[in-house]
Design a protein around this motif. Structure first.
Motif, PDB file in Angstrom:
ATOM      1  N   ARG A 164       0.837  -1.216   0.000  1.00 14.23           N
ATOM      2  CA  ARG A 164       0.000   0.000   0.000  1.00 14.23           C
ATOM      3  C   ARG A 164       0.867   1.260   0.000  1.00 14.23           C
ATOM      4  O   ARG A 164       0.573   2.236  -0.692  1.00 14.23           O
ATOM      5  N   VAL A 196       2.410   1.805  -3.445  1.00 17.86           N
ATOM      6  CA  VAL A 196       1.411   2.350  -4.370  1.00 17.86           C
ATOM      7  C   VAL A 196       1.299   3.855  -4.174  1.00 17.86           C
ATOM      8  O   VAL A 196       1.295   4.624  -5.137  1.00 17.86           O
ATOM      9  N   GLU A 241      -0.668  -3.331  -6.793  1.00 15.24           N
ATOM     10  CA  GLU A 241      -0.361  -3.490  -5.368  1.00 15.24           C
ATOM     11  C   GLU A 241       0.157  -4.885  -5.002  1.00 15.24           C
ATOM     12  O   GLU A 241       1.152  -4.996  -4.271  1.00 15.24           O
TER      13      GLU A 241
END
Length: 142
Positions: A43, A46, A78
């Protein structure tokens, strides 16, 4: 001659010791795993890649015209980024917490597009992650 009386520890001392032992056990039990960190790092990558590639518009103009939704394209990557994070992460398991250091980037994606280099140090404790230090290769602190 009378025998010496045995003196029991105070209730406060016993309660403090039990609280300390219970807290240590809770932290050890909730120490995030490597797979928890990989999901977190995916995460984070990203977010960093979206900022670096899409918002700063480092893509060549031809690619900018071809890619209509750059943030979505990166977000779809991801799982790949989480796997990449796993390959470049070192973990120090301290029992009650873990320290993760990831060094990623610097690879050429295209002849005119280089993946930014980052080093991120993260503390995993009580089921949570706290980024302690993040910077790019040129020293830009986040």
């Amino acid at each position: 001659m009378s025998s010496p009386r045995r003196r029991w520890p105070s209730a406060t001392l016993v309660a403090s010791a039990l609280l300390l032992a219970g807290s240590g056990a809770a932290l050890a039990f909730s120490n995030p795993s490597r797979s928890d960190y990989n999901a977190f790092a995916g995460r984070q990558l990203v977010s960093l890649a979206t900022e670096e590639i899409c918002q700063r518009q480092v893509l060549p103009l031809v690619l900018q015209l071809w890619i209509s939704d750059c943030p979505r394209l990166i977000a779809d990557q991801e799982p790949v980024l989480a796997t990449l994070a796993d390959q470049f992460t070192r973990r120090w398991n301290l029992g009650l917490a873990s320290v993760y250091v990831i060094e990623v980037g610097g690879q050429d994606l295209l002849p005119s597009l280089r993946l930014p280099s980052y080093r991120v140090t993260t503390l995993g404790i009580a089921g949570q992650f706290l980024v302690l230090n993040a910077h790019s290769k040129d020293g830009d602190r986040r």
